[in-house]
Design a protein around this motif. Structure first.
Motif, PDB file in Angstrom:
ATOM      1  N   ARG A   1       0.824  -1.219   0.000  1.00  0.00           N
ATOM      2  CA  ARG A   1       0.000   0.000   0.000  1.00  0.00           C
ATOM      3  C   ARG A   1       0.858   1.270   0.000  1.00  0.00           C
ATOM      4  NH1 ARG A   1      -2.679  -3.877   2.906  1.00  0.00           N
ATOM      5  NH2 ARG A   1      -4.863  -4.229   2.311  1.00  0.00           N
ATOM      6  N   ALA A   2       2.054   1.207   0.578  1.00  0.00           N
ATOM      7  CA  ALA A   2       2.930   2.386   0.605  1.00  0.00           C
ATOM      8  C   ALA A   2       3.353   2.804  -0.805  1.00  0.00           C
ATOM      9  CB  ALA A   2       4.148   2.119   1.493  1.00  0.00           C
ATOM     10  N   PRO A   3       3.957   1.920  -1.613  1.00  0.00           N
ATOM     11  CA  PRO A   3       4.283   2.350  -2.982  1.00  0.00           C
ATOM     12  C   PRO A   3       3.058   2.646  -3.828  1.00  0.00           C
ATOM     13  CG  PRO A   3       4.703  -0.006  -2.712  1.00  0.00           C
ATOM     14  CD  PRO A   3       4.460   0.557  -1.341  1.00  0.00           C
ATOM     15  N   THR A   4       1.909   2.057  -3.479  1.00  0.00           N
ATOM     16  CA  THR A   4       0.694   2.341  -4.256  1.00  0.00           C
ATOM     17  C   THR A   4       0.308   3.803  -4.146  1.00  0.00           C
ATOM     18  OG1 THR A   4      -0.127   0.070  -4.005  1.00  0.00           O
ATOM     19  CG2 THR A   4      -1.739   1.771  -4.547  1.00  0.00           C
ATOM     20  N   VAL A   5       0.301   4.324  -2.934  1.00  0.00           N
ATOM     21  CA  VAL A   5      -0.092   5.731  -2.778  1.00  0.00           C
ATOM     22  C   VAL A   5       1.000   6.663  -3.305  1.00  0.00           C
ATOM     23  CG1 VAL A   5      -1.651   5.281  -0.858  1.00  0.00           C
ATOM     24  CG2 VAL A   5       0.725   5.783  -0.371  1.00  0.00           C
ATOM     25  N   ILE A   6       2.272   6.284  -3.151  1.00  0.00           N
ATOM     26  CA  ILE A   6       3.351   7.112  -3.684  1.00  0.00           C
ATOM     27  C   ILE A   6       3.291   7.146  -5.211  1.00  0.00           C
ATOM     28  CG2 ILE A   6       5.854   7.384  -3.849  1.00  0.00           C
ATOM     29  CD1 ILE A   6       6.110   6.099  -1.123  1.00  0.00           C
ATOM     30  N   SER A   7       2.802   6.068  -5.827  1.00  0.00           N
ATOM     31  CA  SER A   7       2.740   6.028  -7.289  1.00  0.00           C
ATOM     32  C   SER A   7       1.841   7.118  -7.853  1.00  0.00           C
ATOM     33  CB  SER A   7       2.258   4.653  -7.767  1.00  0.00           C
ATOM     34  OG  SER A   7       0.903   4.416  -7.399  1.00  0.00           O
ATOM     35  N   ALA A   8       0.861   7.571  -7.076  1.00  0.00           N
ATOM     36  CA  ALA A   8       0.007   8.676  -7.540  1.00  0.00           C
ATOM     37  C   ALA A   8       0.832   9.951  -7.694  1.00  0.00           C
ATOM     38  CB  ALA A   8      -1.152   8.885  -6.566  1.00  0.00           C
ATOM     39  N   LEU A   9       1.676  10.233  -6.696  1.00  0.00           N
ATOM     40  CA  LEU A   9       2.539  11.414  -6.792  1.00  0.00           C
ATOM     41  C   LEU A   9       3.547  11.248  -7.918  1.00  0.00           C
ATOM     42  CD1 LEU A   9       3.571  14.120  -5.702  1.00  0.00           C
ATOM     43  CD2 LEU A   9       5.013  12.832  -4.105  1.00  0.00           C
ATOM     44  N   LYS A  10       4.068  10.043  -8.087  1.00  0.00           N
ATOM     45  CA  LYS A  10       5.033   9.804  -9.166  1.00  0.00           C
ATOM     46  C   LYS A  10       4.408  10.131 -10.513  1.00  0.00           C
ATOM     47  CE  LYS A  10       7.616   6.183 -11.599  1.00  0.00           C
ATOM     48  NZ  LYS A  10       8.234   4.846 -11.546  1.00  0.00           N
ATOM     49  N   ALA A  11       3.194   9.647 -10.754  1.00  0.00           N
ATOM     50  CA  ALA A  11       2.552   9.873 -12.040  1.00  0.00           C
ATOM     51  C   ALA A  11       2.350  11.363 -12.301  1.00  0.00           C
ATOM     52  CB  ALA A  11       1.216   9.130 -12.105  1.00  0.00           C
ATOM     53  N   VAL A  12       1.817  12.067 -11.318  1.00  0.00           N
ATOM     54  CA  VAL A  12       1.557  13.499 -11.490  1.00  0.00           C
ATOM     55  C   VAL A  12       2.867  14.256 -11.703  1.00  0.00           C
ATOM     56  CG1 VAL A  12       0.702  15.586 -10.361  1.00  0.00           C
ATOM     57  CG2 VAL A  12      -0.593  13.452 -10.174  1.00  0.00           C
ATOM     58  N   ALA A  13       3.853  13.980 -10.849  1.00  0.00           N
ATOM     59  CA  ALA A  13       5.109  14.724 -10.926  1.00  0.00           C
ATOM     60  C   ALA A  13       5.849  14.454 -12.233  1.00  0.00           C
ATOM     61  CB  ALA A  13       5.998  14.367  -9.734  1.00  0.00           C
TER      62      ALA A  13
END
Length: 512
Positions: free
Chosen positions: A185-197
């Protein structure tokens, strides 16, 4: 030395990733008992958007975003093999991931080796599949750190000496804590920021490059002049290597444990098919990164010798205002955190399920399995940091080249096994052994180049050549073992034993 505004923006992006990691607990149902499936696969509960973010963020790593433009900067057209390679992955994922998800969900499988164990009834074959996955994943994990270091050093954000090492440790420490507590779940939520950034920053960089240089025409003309013209086009001699590298890399990618882990976390096969259709958006992103490597060449960026992956960060540092440059460097850094976390989770899960439980502690409770997986995941991250600090960058790259060849050798047992069980497990073991030895020999003989030639024939990808030998041995040995009447293990997967591509009833959250 880094500009203060650049550093502030960079730290803001990293801080945002850390805050998002803390919120990962909100994705975790509080009323469920600890289980390896819950920690490693987020209870197979991710819908289409989260799966697209996680799978795309896992496949498209920070090192890819640095290495592909670096290869374009140094070699021109051959670097763009990554575009057809990632396009080929999408239909393969559409078929293979959705079918494998159905079997895994029905029988509670968490790893590819679990599937092989159930399909062929062969513990030794399952063991080599698990160990091959772990072996191929560890240098890939280390490369994420190298990607971060190369990008930050080029931008002046990475201090020299012990201070830089402390920055690297601090970045991974936050990731390690979040992954230890919340699992996938940790990398899952970080992946949202990765995509946007990444999408926002890359769009901004590309627009600025085109505006400054007057459009794509002048970019390619300038790069062709510096490379000597034809290097921007594939020569007839390069085409076999280009095609086989693209095909072999696509087949290998879906065998990596971290990619399968991200796929298994989806809530159903229909979700995986939707995501497979939408994955080319990430491929477009990769193509733009390759274009920036060409742009760096056209603008006269001089990357250090042996450090072509620094070309785009140097281009960004030259053309963009400091705050936007900090955003780009932060985006690429976050881009490393997502795959690194998933890789460590996948390696730990493979070890626990297919080594620890199978051979060390068969009666381990779900709670104990999760505890061991957390410890192994943390150890993998520490090992990756030590690996980066202890070995030359080229050593990690060489091992990653071998890792791609190695992981391709489990394709017959996993991918072909989804459609037919007619290959004998002992024959698959023999084929795997031949493929591993032959592939390693070919790469090492060529000075750690994955492109090899045989006499006066065309150059091709070593992994695909080794896979051909693997399949040849597996088919021939199956015929011999069948004639000798050597028994097979029991097949527990409910899949047809012969090749079948017919539609199967779907299961999962999308189809109650």
């Amino acid at each position: 030395m880094a500009d203060g505004a650049m550093t502030a923006t960079f730290l803001a992006v990293i801080g945002g990733a850390s805050l998002l990691a803390v919120t990962a607990r909100r994705l975790s149902p509080s009323d469920r008992l600890p289980s390896l499936e819950g920690w490693a696969l987020a209870d197979r509960s991710l819908g289409p958007l989260w799966t697209w973010l996680l799978l795309g963020g896992t496949i498209f790593t920070a090192y890819t975003f640095a290495a592909i433009p670096g290869l374009a900067y140094g070699n021109g057209a051959p670097a763009f093999f990554a575009v057809p390679y990632t396009v080929i992955v999408c239909p393969l994922a559409f078929v293979l991931l959705s079918r494998l998800w159905e079997v895994a969900r029905r029988h509670g499988y968490v790893t590819a080796a679990d599937f092989v164990r159930g399909r062929y009834g062969s513990p030794p074959l399952a063991l080599v599949v698990a160990l091959t996955g772990i072996l191929a994943t560890m240098p890939y994990l280390a490369l994420q750190l190298l990607g971060i270091r190369a990008v930050l050093a080029a931008g002046g954000v990475y201090p020299r000496g012990a201070a830089g090492d402390l920055v690297m440790v601090a970045l991974f420490a936050g990731l390690a804590v979040a992954t230890y507590r919340h699992g996938l779940r940790a990398p899952t939520v970080i992946s949202a920021l990765k995509a946007v950034a990444v999408f926002v920053s890359l769009t901004a960089v590309t627009w600025l490059v085109l505006e400054r240089l007057g459009g794509p025409g002048p970019v390619f003309d300038g790069a062709a002049e510096r490379l000597g013209g034809p290097a921007l086009l594939l020569s007839p001699e390069q085409q076999p290597a280009y095609a086989t590298l693209a095909l072999g890399s696509a087949l290998a990618l879906l065998m990596y444990p971290h990619v399968l882990t991200a796929g298994f976390a989806a809530d159903g096969p229909r979700t995986l098919r939707k995501v497979s259709v939408a994955l080319p958006a990430w491929t477009g992103l990769l193509a733009l990164f390759g274009f920036l490597g060409i742009a760096a060449l056209a603008t006269g960026v001089r990357a250090p010798k042996g450090g072509a992956e620094a070309a785009v960060p140097m281009l960004v540092d030259r053309l963009m205002p400091a705050p936007l440059a900090g955003l780009v460097f932060g985006a690429i850094t976050v881009g490393a955190l997502v795959p690194a976390a998933v890789m460590s989770i996948a390696a730990a899960t493979s070890f626990v399920r297919n080594v620890y439980v199978e051979y060390v502690h068969p009666t381990a409770t779900p709670k104990r399995q999760v505890r061991i997986a957390k410890a192994v995941s943390l150890t993998a991250k520490v090992g990756a940091v030590a690996f980066v600090f202890g070995l030359r960058d080229q050593d990690a790259i060489n091992l990653q080249l071998l890792g791609g060849v190695w992981i391709l050798q489990i394709f017959p047992a996993v991918a072909i096994g989804l459609f037919t069980a007619r290959l004998h497990p002992r024959a698959l073991l023999a084929g795997w052994g031949v493929g591993m030895v032959a592939g390693t020999f070919m790469v090492v003989r060529q000075g750690f180049s994955s492109i090899v030639s045989f006499g006066s024939g065309p150059e091709i990808y070593a992994g695909l050549a080794a896979l051909f030998l693997n399949l040849t041995v597996a088919v021939a040995a199956t015929a011999v073992l069948s004639r000798l009447g050597v028994p097979r293990g029991a097949d527990l997967t409910d899949l047809p034993s012969r090749l079948s591509v017919g539609r199967r009833p779907e299961t999962g959250a999308n189809n109650p």
